[in-house]
Enzyme design. Structure first.
Site, mmCIF file in Angstrom:
data_model
loop_
_atom_site.group_PDB
_atom_site.id
_atom_site.type_symbol
_atom_site.label_atom_id
_atom_site.label_comp_id
_atom_site.label_asym_id
_atom_site.label_seq_id
_atom_site.Cartn_x
_atom_site.Cartn_y
_atom_site.Cartn_z
ATOM 1 N N ARG A 1 13.197 23.868 29.424
ATOM 2 C CA ARG A 1 12.851 23.214 28.162
ATOM 3 C C ARG A 1 11.416 23.571 27.779
ATOM 4 O O ARG A 1 11.092 23.811 26.625
ATOM 5 C CB ARG A 1 13.013 21.686 28.256
ATOM 6 N N TYR B 1 15.681 21.677 0.493
ATOM 7 C CA TYR B 1 17.005 21.593 1.135
ATOM 8 C C TYR B 1 17.393 20.123 1.353
ATOM 9 O O TYR B 1 16.578 19.321 1.807
ATOM 10 C CB TYR B 1 16.930 22.348 2.465
ATOM 11 N N ASP C 1 8.930 26.524 3.998
ATOM 12 C CA ASP C 1 10.253 26.876 4.506
ATOM 13 C C ASP C 1 10.608 28.231 3.897
ATOM 14 O O ASP C 1 10.874 28.359 2.712
ATOM 15 C CB ASP C 1 11.271 25.793 4.099
ATOM 16 N N LYS D 1 20.431 31.372 8.946
ATOM 17 C CA LYS D 1 20.718 32.131 7.741
ATOM 18 C C LYS D 1 20.384 33.623 7.979
ATOM 19 O O LYS D 1 21.057 34.256 8.760
ATOM 20 C CB LYS D 1 19.939 31.530 6.570
HETATM 21 C C1 LIG Z 1 20.081 25.712 6.073
HETATM 22 C C2 LIG Z 1 18.705 25.350 5.702
HETATM 23 C C3 LIG Z 1 17.944 24.437 6.461
HETATM 24 C C4 LIG Z 1 18.526 23.704 7.657
HETATM 25 O O1 LIG Z 1 18.779 24.561 8.710
HETATM 26 P P1 LIG Z 1 19.946 24.343 9.807
HETATM 27 O O2 LIG Z 1 19.855 25.575 10.627
HETATM 28 O O3 LIG Z 1 21.223 24.185 9.048
HETATM 29 O O4 LIG Z 1 19.604 23.097 10.559
HETATM 30 C C5 LIG Z 1 16.642 24.204 6.087
HETATM 31 N N1 LIG Z 1 16.104 24.808 5.006
HETATM 32 C C6 LIG Z 1 16.804 25.674 4.243
HETATM 33 C C7 LIG Z 1 16.151 26.301 3.067
HETATM 34 C C8 LIG Z 1 18.120 25.968 4.567
HETATM 35 O O5 LIG Z 1 18.813 26.825 3.789
#
Ligand SMILES: *Cc1c(COP(=O)(O)O)cnc(C)c1O
Length: 382
Positions: free
Chosen positions: A47, A99, A171, A196
């Site tokens: 961890r 998001y 982000d 993504k």
């Molecule tokens: C999908 C997404 C998240 C969340 O991520 P997860 O991997 O689904 O927990 C956060 N920000 C954006 C812009 C996203 O597209």
């Protein structure tokens, strides 16, 4: 120093590998032996650190030009760990189109720990400045938003933040370090849903955080190790492998997106296209200035088309949320990704029931366009 695409493939030279294997090993070990009680060892418990995860963490830190990277079991876990550096009583300014899961984490979870949030349209500098309070500590936003592709200038936010001693947290999921490196534009922390584009194959849920300074790295490391939502060695390896093809995948996705936009622009049944690559908007001007390209997500409103029939009739585009992978996806924000919003809330944030969002993959553009064309024909009201 090697350039970006070379770094994607080769990462950080490691001295772990005594076999000649061209890939870093997956260390499926939760614990690491001490030679004796007096030894100081690099790894003790997974961890706190695992060599496979660390390879990925160093790789993303390098790609985002940060001090240190951290890999988590999801994008949300990454955001949770990053927000955990704040304390009760702190206030954050957040983008009003972030998001949905992030909005929920802030407003339904962190609020309970007495962290305050004000949501503003971060494209509007005056609104951002007006939201600053004595206890404001940071501005958190997405430079390209979902599903309307609002574009916020990272430079402008950084300027406001620096004048007011605030952290800037970006982000960068939609753009990836291939298209924008927010730390180079002055941001302090970059976050990705690696689920993504970084993973790129719709087969791993993962998140990363990259910090700019040693001070922030120490705080993030504390959060990561204390909360413990770390990415497994196997999944770390999959994200590492995904990153190797990030720019090749995106190059195709960007080209396909351009061709799809050109197809949609010619049609009378497409009312409005949201894509920063289309010249003539402030979104385009900012994106052109701060990004290498305009991304592979777009949305559009249809007219004289039964929108539900349209998306249900797509064959190649799969009807699914998420984005950033090799396969093309289509979704109806009002019924899918943003279904938890009421009709009034949808209207207030500009999401029409006729809005379709595409996440473009790496297939042949001609096939993707033919698919859109046949589904539009079947759904035509005229
Ligand atoms: C999908 C997404 C998240 C969340 O991520 P997860 O991997 O689904 O927990 C956060 N920000 C954006 C812009 C996203 O597209």
């Amino acid at each position: 120093m090697s350039k970006f695409n070379t770094n994607l493939v080769h990462g950080i030279p490691g001295n772990e590998n005594k076999t000649g294997a061209v890939n870093p090993p997956i260390y499926n070990s939760t614990t690491f032996a001490y030679p004796d009680t007096e030894s100081v060892i690099r790894w003790d418990y997974a961890r706190s650190g695992n060599p496979t995860r660390e390879f990925l963490e160093k790789l993303v830190a390098q790609l985002e030009n940060g001090d240190r990277g951290f890999a988590f079991s999801s994008g949300m876990a990454a955001i949770h760990a990053a927000l955990s550096i704040f304390s009760p009583g702190d206030h954050l300014i957040i983008g009003d189109q972030i998001y949905g899961g992030t909005f929920r984490l802030f407003n339904q979870y962190f609020k309970r720990w007495n962290i305050e949030f004000t949501a503003v349209d971060t494209r509007n500098s005056a609104a951002v400045k007006a939201a600053i309070k004595p206890n404001t500590k940071a501005i958190y936003f997405e430079p390209f938003t979902n599903p309307l592709l609002h574009v916020t200038s990272v430079r402008k936010i950084v300027e406001i933040a620096q004048q007011n001693d605030l952290l800037v947290i970006v982000d960068n999921t939609f753009l990836t370090p291939y298209l924008q490196q927010p730390l180079n534009l002055g941001a302090d922390i970059v976050i990705h849903s690696a689920t993504k584009y970084l993973g790129g194959h719709s087969d791993v849920i993962a998140g990363v955080v990259v910090t700019k300074s040693k001070e922030l790295s120490d705080k993030l490391y504390f959060s990561q190790n204390a909360i413990g939502s770390v990415l497994s060695p196997e999944d770390s390896n999959l994200i590492r492998r995904g990153i190797q093809t990030l720019s090749v995948r995106l190059d195709r996705q960007l080209l396909n997106t351009q061709k799809i936009v050109a197809f949609l622009q010619k049609r009378t049944d497409i009312k409005k296209i949201n894509y920063p690559g289309i010249p003539g908007t402030s979104e385009h001007a900012i994106a052109k200035d701060e990004c290498k390209n305009f991304g592979a997500v777009l949305s559009f409103e249809v007219q004289n088309i039964d929108v539900v029939k349209f998306v249900n009739n797509l064959k190649l585009f799969q009807l699914a949320v998420s984005l950033g992978a090799v396969e093309s996806l289509a979704e109806l924000p009002a019924k899918m990704s943003h279904a938890e919003l009421s009709d009034t809330e949808l209207l207030a944030c500009g999401i029409s029931p006729n809005l379709v969002r595409l996440a473009v993959g790496i297939e042949d553009a001609d096939d993707l366009i033919a698919d859109l064309d046949q589904a539009l024909k079947l759904a035509s009201n005229s």
